[in-house]
Design a protein around this motif. Structure first.
Motif, PDB file in Angstrom:
ATOM      1  N   HIS A 280      10.013   3.783   8.022  1.00 39.81           N
ATOM      2  CA  HIS A 280       8.914   4.599   7.523  1.00 39.81           C
ATOM      3  C   HIS A 280       9.145   6.051   7.929  1.00 39.81           C
TER       4      HIS A 280
ATOM      5  N   PRO B 208       3.577   4.215  10.104  1.00 40.29           N
ATOM      6  CA  PRO B 208       2.825   4.128   8.847  1.00 40.29           C
ATOM      7  C   PRO B 208       1.329   4.187   9.104  1.00 40.29           C
ATOM      8  N   SER B 209       0.572   4.362   8.038  1.00 43.00           N
ATOM      9  CA  SER B 209      -0.888   4.346   8.180  1.00 43.00           C
ATOM     10  C   SER B 209      -1.305   2.957   8.654  1.00 43.00           C
TER      11      SER B 209
ATOM     12  N   VAL C 262      -1.372   0.162   5.914  1.00 42.95           N
ATOM     13  CA  VAL C 262      -0.033  -0.236   5.464  1.00 42.95           C
ATOM     14  C   VAL C 262       0.651  -1.068   6.544  1.00 42.95           C
TER      15      VAL C 262
ATOM     16  N   TYR D  93       0.343   6.843  -2.144  1.00 41.02           N
ATOM     17  CA  TYR D  93       0.723   6.947  -0.727  1.00 41.02           C
ATOM     18  C   TYR D  93       1.890   7.926  -0.579  1.00 41.02           C
TER      19      TYR D  93
ATOM     20  N   SER E  65       6.464   7.560   3.138  1.00 37.40           N
ATOM     21  CA  SER E  65       7.170   6.561   2.356  1.00 37.40           C
ATOM     22  C   SER E  65       8.091   5.764   3.276  1.00 37.40           C
TER      23      SER E  65
ATOM     24  N   GLY F 111       0.782  -1.234   0.000  1.00 39.41           N
ATOM     25  CA  GLY F 111       0.000   0.000   0.000  1.00 39.41           C
ATOM     26  C   GLY F 111       0.806   1.271   0.000  1.00 39.41           C
ATOM     27  N   ALA F 112       2.144   1.168   0.130  1.00 40.13           N
ATOM     28  CA  ALA F 112       2.999   2.356   0.083  1.00 40.13           C
ATOM     29  C   ALA F 112       3.363   2.631  -1.375  1.00 40.13           C
ATOM     30  N   ASP F 113       2.340   2.899  -2.171  1.00 38.53           N
ATOM     31  CA  ASP F 113       2.511   3.068  -3.608  1.00 38.53           C
ATOM     32  C   ASP F 113       2.673   4.537  -3.976  1.00 38.53           C
TER      33      ASP F 113
ATOM     34  N   GLY G 262       0.933  11.373  -0.966  1.00 36.85           N
ATOM     35  CA  GLY G 262       0.251  11.844   0.230  1.00 36.85           C
ATOM     36  C   GLY G 262       1.187  12.230   1.363  1.00 36.85           C
TER      37      GLY G 262
END
Length: 473
Positions: A442, A453-454, A457, A378, A384, A373-375, A381
């Protein structure tokens, strides 16, 4: 399921072989008709060069190669084909005869493209059963590397058919340049003819040798043209005042007797032999195949440089490459990357240099990041993962043109931490060529410091680490 596409190649010389390679290496099935008893050998040699070269342009593996077959008749070759490319000799009577055979056996919806460098499409369509099915699709050698295709149609051509042809060419990484009005020699060859005429005079008058003329191009304006073309180059030459200033300043030069573009020297036996002798002295120490490999390597290096900058042919490569990016699937380990090692990744020892191992493992980790999900969205936003430590082991030499795979396993994944163990393997036999233990943290891209991280993620990272725990690669 995506329909398997088929291309029929009528005429398998240098250009026809290049077309075959372009389609075949992009996953199309390819059928070839060529009465030359040496056709399979000659096309095989072109394909060898293409298989070595084209995959090096991309950062992902190309599609699985299509099936290649040779056929005894035109009718057998074109039956059911989606695209038919005619590359027979530049004689109108031969082309008309071939079109009659093609249209007698092909699907009415098939595209018939001609590789002609000089004939207008209206001349090709004369006497055809379906005029609008035939159009000029003029390529540039080597077709498997150079993207430009001049697409020329007539009033008899259906717009939807030409649109569909352009889409199909784009899908195999080509750039269809739609010529607005038909004209002898289309666009690009008219420039080449002008330069060729001037070069013949310079040799004949003893001003320059063939090598000196080539040096004037490759050490100067040829490099500028490769990434800016003609008008953009001259716009820059006009400085801050731009193109109008350039034209005002240099326009009067067009009236000066600098060139002989409206004239051409007689190609006497003496002049032809002079040119041949100078050309032999310039590059006669290399075979044609060696020259082709040298040409291909240079084109790959320059086009990959443009790819990194996102300009000209490099921008086209980036767009085409997006269609090759695979969807990463869960596995133990994960197959995080498949690609071919490009020629510009090698060093003085002839193998991949140390920095490129970092590149390939970084690319693999980005695929793992995207999976959790760290695309790109992301990262856009504001968050990373940054690499803070790597340990790389070099176990076997890696050479340009080798297909490799990276197998990745998440060995730690909790909170801010993400650790991956990568193995780069030779695709042909699975030999492990290098490993990398990569530790990432992160971070917030706003503060440039570590942060949590979120939740989604974090959950995906932990799940992946749990799945990979204790697994053997």
């Amino acid at each position: 399921m995506t329909k398997k596409m088929t291309a029929a190649i009528i005429g398998g010389g240098v250009i026809g072989g290049g077309w075959a390679a372009r389609f075949l290496l992009n996953g199309w099935d390819v059928r070839i008709f060529d009465p030359d008893p040496e056709a399979q050998r000659k096309i095989g040699e072109v394909l060898d060069n293409a298989r070595h070269a084209l995959p090096m342009l991309y950062d992902y593996a190309m599609p699985a190669e299509g099936a290649l077959t040779f056929h005894e008749t035109v009718a057998e070759t074109v039956a059911g084909a989606d695209w038919i490319q005619e590359s027979v000799p530049e004689r109108l009577d031969i082309k008309h005869k071939v079109y009659a055979e093609i249209q007698g056996a092909c699907d009415a919806a098939a595209i018939i493209g001609s590789s002609t460098s000089g004939y207008k499409p209206s001349e090709l369509q004369e006497g055809a059963a379906r005029l609008g099915q035939i159009m000029v699709c003029h390529p540039f050698n080597p077709v498997y590397l150079l993207p430009l295709i001049e697409v020329v149609a007539t009033d008899a051509s259906d717009t939807a058919t030409v649109d569909r042809a352009a889409e199909m060419l784009t899908a195999v990484g080509l750039y269809p340049l739609r010529v607005r009005k038909e004209i002898d020699a289309h666009i690009a060859d008219r420039f080449l003819e002008a330069v060729w005429r001037e070069a013949l005079w310079l040799v004949k008058d003893g001003i320059a040798t063939t090598e000196e003329i080539d040096n004037a191009i490759r050490y100067g304006f040829g490099i500028r043209w490769a990434q800016m073309g003609l008008f953009e180059t001259y716009r820059v030459a006009g400085g801050e005042a731009g193109m109008k200033h350039f034209i005002d300043q240099f326009g009067p030069c067009l009236k000066w007797p600098w060139t002989k573009l409206m004239d051409v020297p007689e190609l006497t036996d003496e002049l032809a032999q002079m040119i041949a002798d100078q050309s032999d002295a310039q590059s006669g120490h290399l075979t044609i195949r060696q020259l082709e490999r040298k040409r291909d390597g240079n084109l790959i290096a320059m086009m990959r440089a443009l790819k990194q900058q996102g300009n000209a042919s490099g921008r086209l490569l980036n767009e085409h490459e997006k269609t090759m990016r695979p969807t990463l699937e869960a596995g133990v380990p994960m197959l995080s990357l498949r690609r071919t090692i490009p020629v510009d990744w090698t060093d003085v020892n002839g193998h991949m240099n140390e920095g490129r191992y970092g590149q390939i493992f970084s690319d693999a980790s980005e695929e793992v990041m995207a999976y959790v999900g760290a695309d790109d969205a992301y990262i856009a936003g504001g968050m990373s993962y940054f690499t803070v430590e790597t340990t790389t082991k070099y176990l076997a030499e890696t050479h340009a043109g080798e297909a490799v795979e990276v197998h990745s396993r998440v060995t730690e994944g909790k909170g801010k931490k993400l650790r991956c163990l990568h193995e780069m393997r030779r695709a042909s036999d699975g030999e492990v060529m290098a490993t990398c233990d990569q530790f990432m943290l992160h971070v917030s891209l706003e503060t440039r410091r570590t942060c949590e991280p979120s939740p989604d993620v974090a959950a995906r990272v932990e799940a992946l680490a749990a799945a990979h725990q204790g697994a053997d690669t």
